[in-house]
Design an enzyme around this catalytic site. Structure first.
Site, PDB file in Angstrom:
ATOM      1  N   ASN A 167     -12.352  -1.009  -0.847  1.00  0.00           N
ATOM      2  CA  ASN A 167     -11.645  -1.619   0.278  1.00  0.00           C
ATOM      3  C   ASN A 167     -12.283  -1.150   1.582  1.00  0.00           C
ATOM      4  OD1 ASN A 167      -9.087  -2.719   1.746  1.00  0.00           O
ATOM      5  ND2 ASN A 167      -9.275  -0.604   2.455  1.00  0.00           N
ATOM      6  N   GLU A 168     -12.580  -2.064   2.461  1.00  0.00           N
ATOM      7  CA  GLU A 168     -13.144  -1.728   3.775  1.00  0.00           C
ATOM      8  C   GLU A 168     -14.192  -0.622   3.630  1.00  0.00           C
ATOM      9  OE1 GLU A 168     -10.139  -1.249   6.851  1.00  0.00           O
ATOM     10  OE2 GLU A 168      -9.519  -3.333   6.606  1.00  0.00           O
ATOM     11  N   GLN A 216       2.028  -6.080   5.684  1.00  0.00           N
ATOM     12  CA  GLN A 216       2.228  -5.801   4.276  1.00  0.00           C
ATOM     13  C   GLN A 216       3.646  -6.222   3.906  1.00  0.00           C
ATOM     14  OE1 GLN A 216       1.026  -1.843   3.060  1.00  0.00           O
ATOM     15  NE2 GLN A 216      -0.882  -1.938   4.221  1.00  0.00           N
ATOM     16  N   GLU A 255      -6.380  -9.207   3.860  1.00  0.00           N
ATOM     17  CA  GLU A 255      -5.512  -8.501   4.812  1.00  0.00           C
ATOM     18  C   GLU A 255      -5.500  -9.308   6.104  1.00  0.00           C
ATOM     19  OE1 GLU A 255      -5.996  -4.265   5.476  1.00  0.00           O
ATOM     20  OE2 GLU A 255      -6.549  -3.962   3.369  1.00  0.00           O
ATOM     21  N   GLU A 308       0.848  -1.201   0.000  1.00  0.00           N
ATOM     22  CA  GLU A 308       0.000   0.000   0.000  1.00  0.00           C
ATOM     23  C   GLU A 308       0.877   1.242   0.000  1.00  0.00           C
ATOM     24  OE1 GLU A 308      -2.856   0.060   3.212  1.00  0.00           O
ATOM     25  OE2 GLU A 308      -3.801   1.904   2.470  1.00  0.00           O
ATOM     26  N   TYR A 329      -7.010  -8.691  11.703  1.00  0.00           N
ATOM     27  CA  TYR A 329      -5.685  -8.406  12.255  1.00  0.00           C
ATOM     28  C   TYR A 329      -5.577  -8.958  13.677  1.00  0.00           C
ATOM     29  CZ  TYR A 329      -4.497  -5.371   8.347  1.00  0.00           C
ATOM     30  OH  TYR A 329      -4.190  -4.894   7.096  1.00  0.00           O
TER      31      TYR A 329
END
Ligand code: AHR
Length: 511
Positions: free
Chosen positions: A174-175, A347, A298, A27, A242
């Site tokens: 995204n999100e 990432q 992710e 990103e 996460y």
């Protein structure tokens, strides 16, 4: 020492392990793209067309299957036209999500596609649904994949790329429940359908479209989304999860943690399996034929940033604890490879649970890098049936199989495992990956094949172990490093000793 038996049945193949499960995410965030990957052609750091040679070489060894870009939250404020054409004329924008830095757009579509070429991986592009337009998304796809003499194709050619690129994976936003527009699931589903409708297939390029799925335990998002889309609209939905030892306010340090925090981290990382299974159940209700895949696009650990670094840059160190999280997560994805078609750790360089950290011209490979390297033979292999005997207990809805670690109120499996098989030179080659999550007990694992099988010849064993806080620094870049040994194996039972807090991969033929 705890003893256990892992039964492996090489004849019982369960599902294909898509190489894309070993995917990565990049990103425009902190020093991931700039410094980490792209230094520009004029840099003193050795590079090819601006891409760091050391980074590209290190990532090629991981056989990177796919790379997601440009975000993340950045994707929904990215306007692709800002990143094409002469660099000095590219628009400078504020990266509002990540530290308010000025993004000069010197890394854009052409540079990303060049990077994927150098890495030999598939591009996975997230288009801007949050603050963009349908026309902008549609024209980006045309710019990248169309041929002929449309104005947009000619623009691409004028910018130096004659042939269209191959592009398979396209994420639509995204999100979008959060940084991508704070949308409700029904509103997003309608927007998604409109956007995807205008992302066309040009020539023989066939898009694989990914809808923004849930965050962690947001089962309602999955239910609402899945009730509104079908295979005609989407090939996959994405899940983001996460692992934070603490909460979003106080996540915890990457390097300074006690045993309680360690076991909390491991337990939370393992919890992804419950989450995956519940989302899959909901998906099954709406898509019983499994036409829509699940991407975990992710995942990884998220700690407080390293002291003294920009809080918006998400730069964190990476210890043996991260290696265990990576190993057990990849084992879980392998075990669910019948439905998980891609996963992208967050990432790739200098951000969150990175493979590589850089500082100027220096580079180091993290313990997580070693795990990805050790797991390479799983890519494209067939998952085979493997299990331990005992079911120890049911803990917060999770069945703890085999030997367990009990620490205060936490109970987790001591052994994480997955096994796959490939045919090589007419013989079956097993890849067995194991992690011992315990900080105090060595595991003695009997690997047992059915009577009609036996291990045949040289087994190559890669081991990554070390004190749980151990990590690599630019001064001591190989402090934590996997090492390989070879052993002659025969018969249908072999015993393997897993030191505390270790990850192991065995490659061996069976006949
Ligand atoms: O990976 C960092 C950020 O985490 C991404 O930009 C976003 O999608 C997620 O919240």
């Amino acid at each position: 020492m705890i003893k256990t038996t892992l039964h492996i049945n090489p004849a019982k193949t369960l599902s294909y392990i898509a190489p894309e499960i070993y995917g990565q995410f990049s990103e425009h965030l902190g020093r991931c793209i700039y410094d980490g990957i792209y230094v520009g052609e004029d840099s003193e750091i050795p590079n090819k067309n601006g891409m760091r040679n050391d980074v590209v070489d290190a990532l090629r060894a991981l056989k990177l299957p796919v790379l997601r870009w440009p975000g993340g939250c950045f994707a929904d404020e990215y306007h692709w036209r800002d990143g094409i054409g002469p660099k000095e004329k590219r628009r400078r924008m504020v990266n509002t999500n990540w530290g308010g830095t000025v993004e000069d757009n010197s890394f854009g579509t052409h540079e990303f596609m060049e990077l994927c070429d150098q890495l030999g991986c598939e591009p996975y592009i997230a288009v801007n649904l949050g603050s963009g337009t349908v026309q902008e998304a549609a024209e980006w796809i045309e710019y990248m994949t169309a041929d002929g003499d449309s104005t947009i194709v000619k623009q691409r050619q004028a910018n130096g790329r004659k042939e269209p690129w191959h592009l398979k994976y396209v994420g639509i936003g995204n999100e979008n429940w959060g940084c991508g527009g704070s949308m409700s699931p029904d509103f997003y589903a309608n927007e998604y359908k409109r956007y995807q409708c205008f992302c066309k297939n040009y020539g023989d390029n066939k898009l694989y479209k990914v809808a923004c799925g849930p965050s962690a335990e947001d089962y309602n998002w999955t239910k609402e989304l899945m009730s509104r889309i079908d295979h005609g609209h989407a090939n996959a939905i994405s899940l983001h999860y996460y692992t934070l030892p603490g909460d979003w306010e106080h996540k915890g340090s990457a390097t300074d943690f006690d045993e309680q925090e360690y076991y909390t981290t491991i337990s939370k990382a393992m919890y992804i399996e419950n989450i995956i299974e519940k989302h899959l159940e909901i998906m099954d209700e709406h898509d019983p034929e499994h036409n829509i895949d699940l991407f975990v696009d992710e995942w990884g650990t998220w700690y407080d940033v390293e002291p003294g670094t920009n809080p918006g840059f998400l730069y964190q160190q990476n210890t043996m604890r991260d290696a265990i999280v990576a190993a057990l997560s990849l084992n879980i994805f392998n075990k669910h490879s019948d439905r998980i078609a891609m996963a992208n750790i967050a990432q790739v360089v200098n951000v969150l649970q990175a493979m590589l950290l850089t500082e100027g011209s220096k580079i180091l490979k993290t313990p997580t890098y070693d795990v990805f390297r050790m797991y390479v033979p799983h890519q494209g292999a067939e998952l085979v049936e493997s299990h331990t005997d005992e079911t120890t207990c049911v803990e917060s809805g999770r069945t703890v199989k085999g030997p367990a670690v009990h620490y205060n109120d936490i109970t987790i499996p001591a052994l994480s495992e997955s096994v796959s098989v490939t045919e090589q030179n007419g013989q079956k080659m097993l890849t067995i990956t194991l992690a011992n999550t315990s900080l105090c007990d060595t595991l003695s694992v009997e690997l047992e094949l059915p009577m009609q099988y036996s291990f045949a010849g040289e087994a190559s064993i890669a081991m990554l172990d070390g004190e749980v806080h151990a990590y690599n620094t630019f001064e001591d870049p190989d402090h934590v490093r996997a090492y390989e040994t070879e052993e002659e194996w025969s018969g249908n039972i072999q015993t393997l000793t897993l030191p505390v807090n270790s990850v192991c991969r065995v490659n061996c033929y069976v006949c």
